[in-house]
Design an enzyme around this catalytic site. Structure first.
Site, PDB file in Angstrom:
ATOM      1  N   HIS A  76       4.520  70.599  99.577  1.00 46.98           N
ATOM      2  CA  HIS A  76       3.569  69.809 100.558  1.00 46.98           C
ATOM      3  C   HIS A  76       3.594  70.764 101.994  1.00 46.98           C
ATOM      4  O   HIS A  76       4.755  71.284 102.480  1.00 46.98           O
ATOM      5  CB  HIS A  76       3.695  68.532 100.871  1.00 46.98           C
ATOM      6  CG  HIS A  76       5.335  68.135 101.328  1.00 46.98           C
ATOM      7  ND1 HIS A  76       6.454  68.226 100.779  1.00 46.98           N
ATOM      8  CD2 HIS A  76       5.443  67.875 102.533  1.00 46.98           C
ATOM      9  CE1 HIS A  76       7.280  67.841 101.274  1.00 46.98           C
ATOM     10  NE2 HIS A  76       7.145  67.519 102.734  1.00 46.98           N
ATOM     11  N   HIS A  90       6.590  73.218 101.883  1.00 51.23           N
ATOM     12  CA  HIS A  90       8.166  73.102 101.568  1.00 51.23           C
ATOM     13  C   HIS A  90       8.190  72.280 100.355  1.00 51.23           C
ATOM     14  O   HIS A  90       7.574  71.518 100.163  1.00 51.23           O
ATOM     15  CB  HIS A  90       9.128  72.736 102.696  1.00 51.23           C
ATOM     16  CG  HIS A  90       8.576  71.781 103.397  1.00 51.23           C
ATOM     17  ND1 HIS A  90       7.436  71.491 104.210  1.00 51.23           N
ATOM     18  CD2 HIS A  90       8.990  70.418 103.578  1.00 51.23           C
ATOM     19  CE1 HIS A  90       7.189  70.571 104.820  1.00 51.23           C
ATOM     20  NE2 HIS A  90       8.279  69.670 104.496  1.00 51.23           N
ATOM     21  N   ARG A 128      14.511  64.311 110.610  1.00 51.50           N
ATOM     22  CA  ARG A 128      13.355  65.261 111.030  1.00 51.50           C
ATOM     23  C   ARG A 128      12.716  64.402 112.298  1.00 51.50           C
ATOM     24  O   ARG A 128      12.490  63.403 112.581  1.00 51.50           O
ATOM     25  CB  ARG A 128      12.423  65.097 109.852  1.00 51.50           C
ATOM     26  CG  ARG A 128      11.533  66.136 109.842  1.00 51.50           C
ATOM     27  CD  ARG A 128      10.565  66.262 108.836  1.00 51.50           C
ATOM     28  NE  ARG A 128       9.103  65.395 109.108  1.00 51.50           N
ATOM     29  CZ  ARG A 128       8.389  64.904 108.180  1.00 51.50           C
ATOM     30  NH1 ARG A 128       8.676  65.305 106.802  1.00 51.50           N
ATOM     31  NH2 ARG A 128       7.405  64.190 108.284  1.00 51.50           N
ATOM     32  N   ASP A 139       3.249  69.185 105.903  1.00 55.68           N
ATOM     33  CA  ASP A 139       3.817  67.789 106.320  1.00 55.68           C
ATOM     34  C   ASP A 139       2.334  67.139 107.018  1.00 55.68           C
ATOM     35  O   ASP A 139       1.427  67.663 107.589  1.00 55.68           O
ATOM     36  CB  ASP A 139       4.604  67.479 107.296  1.00 55.68           C
ATOM     37  CG  ASP A 139       6.093  67.560 106.638  1.00 55.68           C
ATOM     38  OD1 ASP A 139       6.261  67.388 105.561  1.00 55.68           O
ATOM     39  OD2 ASP A 139       6.984  68.383 107.626  1.00 55.68           O
TER      40      ASP A 139
HETATM   41  C1  SIN Z   1      10.799  66.942 104.637  1.00 52.77           C
HETATM   42  O1  SIN Z   1       9.803  67.234 103.391  1.00 52.77           O
HETATM   43  O2  SIN Z   1      10.123  67.229 105.517  1.00 52.77           O
HETATM   44  C2  SIN Z   1      12.187  67.059 104.128  1.00 52.77           C
HETATM   45  C3  SIN Z   1      12.674  68.482 103.484  1.00 52.77           C
HETATM   46  C4  SIN Z   1      13.999  68.159 103.061  1.00 52.77           C
HETATM   47  O3  SIN Z   1      14.374  66.873 102.935  1.00 52.77           O
HETATM   48  O4  SIN Z   1      14.575  69.275 102.643  1.00 52.77           O
END
Ligand code: SIN
Length: 297
Positions: free
Chosen positions: A122, A272, A287, A124
Site C-alpha cells: 500500500h 510498502h 508512525r 498510505d
Molecule cells: C505502515 O504500514 O505504515 C507500517 C509499516 C510497518 O509496520 O512496518
C-alpha cells in the site's frame, strides 16, 4: 532542495561536511543515514540534507535513535503538517503518533485470507483527497526474528512498464476507498462512520511527483477499488498488472528493524509491505504521518 536531491555528488559532499554519511542500499531505492542524532533539534543545513536524501532515495533509514515522542513529532514536522488517522489508535497525549501493533501469523490454508487482509502492499491513506506525502516510522518493540518492512519504488516500476501499457494508463483515473482495507477490521458502526467521513476518492493511475517530476504508479492493492471509464474486466486486468509490477524484487529495499530504527519514506513514489512473519511474538511501531497534497497527473 530538489536541486540538491538531483545532484548526488553534491548531496553526499554537503552531508559529509555535517558529518552525515549517506549509504545507498540499492540502485533504485533506500539509503541509510548515519552520523546524526535525531533526538536533538536539527540545524537548517542538516534538515535540508535529510529532506534532499529523502527525495533522492525515497526511503531513508537511521539506526539507534531513541527519540522522545516530542522529537518524533518534531522530526516529522520537517516534512509538513501532521495528520491523525480515523482507525489506527494514537499514543496518549500525542494524537499524531500512531501505534501500529502486530502479532504476525503463519500463513496456512486457514489464515491465507487473513494474510491477504493484513499484509498488503500500500501507499498510505490514498483514501484521502490529499494523501499523505510521507511518514516517519519508529521501531518500538521488535520481534527477535522477522517483521521486516519492504518498500517498492513505484517510479522505477512505472519506468519498467511496456510502452503500450504506459500509453493505455496515461489518462486513466482510479477510485480509492478506505472501506476496502479498514472495513473488515472495525465494528459495523465504525464502518458506517468511516464510509460517511471518507467517501471514495479519485486519483490518477499515474502521478507526477511535485518536487522531482518523476512519474509513478499510483494505484495500490489496499485502497484502489477500480479504474474508472473502462470495463470491469479491463480494470481488473490493468490493476492486476500494476499490482504485480510493484511486487518485483528489483524495485525493492527490505529493511531489517532494530530497536529505535527509523524509516522516513516519500509516500508519493513508494509502496510498502510489513512482513508478518514473526508469530507468536508481538511487534509495535510508532508512525507520524505528514499531510499531503492533491495528486497531480
Ligand atoms: C505502515 O504500514 O505504515 C507500517 C509499516 C510497518 O509496520 O512496518
Amino acid at each position: 532542495m530538489a536541486t540538491l536531491a538531483k545532484d548526488h555528488t553534491q548531496l553526499d559532499e554537503v552531508a559529509a561536511t555535517l558529518g552525515i554519511a549517506i549509504t545507498p542500499l540499492t540502485s533504485n531505492i533506500g539509503a541509510e543515514l548515519s552520523g546524526i542524532d535525531l533526538d536533538q533539534p536539527l540545524t537548517d543545513a542538516a534538515a535540508e540534507v535529510i529532506r534532499a536524501a529523502w527525495l533522492r532515495h525515497k526511503v531513508i533509514f537511521f539506526r539507534d535513535q531513541d527519540l522522545s515522542a516530542e522529537s518524533h513529532v518534531r522530526l516529522a514536522r520537517l516534512f509538513g503538517e501532521l495528520e491523525t488517522h480515523p482507525v489506527i489508535p494514537s499514543a496518549p497525549g500525542y494524537p499524531e503518533l500512531l501505534i501500529i501493533k502486530g502479532e504476525g501469523f503463519e500463513i496456512t490454508a486457514q489464515t491465507f485470507d487473513k494474510a491477504q487482509a493484513y499484509n498488503k502492499w500500500h501507499t498510505d491513506v490514498t483514501f484521502r483527497e490529499r494523501p499523505s506525502i510521507g511518514s516517519v516510522l519508529r521501531a518500538r518493540h521488535i520481534p527477535a526474528v522477522g517483521g521486516d518492512t519492504i518498500w517498492a519504488d513505484a517510479a522505477a516500476a512505472y519506468r519498467g512498464l511496456p510502452d503500450a501499457v504506459k500509453e493505455r494508463i496515461e489518462h486513466l483515473e482510479a477510485e480509492h476507498d478506505i472501506v476496502r482495507s479498514f472495513g473488515h477490521r472495525v465494528s459495523d458502526e465504525k464502518r458506517a462512520e468511516i464510509a460517511r467521513d471518507f467517501p471514495p476518492v479519485v486519483h490518477p493511475v499515474v502521478r507526477t511527483h511535485p518536487e522531482t517530476g518523476e512519474r509513478a504508479i499510483y494505484v495500490n492493492f489496499t485502497f484502489t477499488t477500480r479504474i474508472l471509464g473502462v470495463s470491469e474486466a479491463e480494470s481488473r486486468e490493468l490493476l492486476t498488472l500494476l499490482f504485480d509490477r510493484i511486487k518485483v524484487p528489483e524495485y525493492h529495499v527490505r529493511w531489517r528493524w532494530t530497536p529505535n530504527a527509523i524509516a522516513i519514506w516519500d509516500n508519493r513514489v513508494t509502496q510498502h509491505y510489513a512482513v508478518a512473519d514473526y508469530w507468536p511474538n508481538p511487534r509495535t511501531m510508532e508512525r507520524v504521518t505528514v499531510t499531503g497534497d492533491v495528486v497531480a497527473r
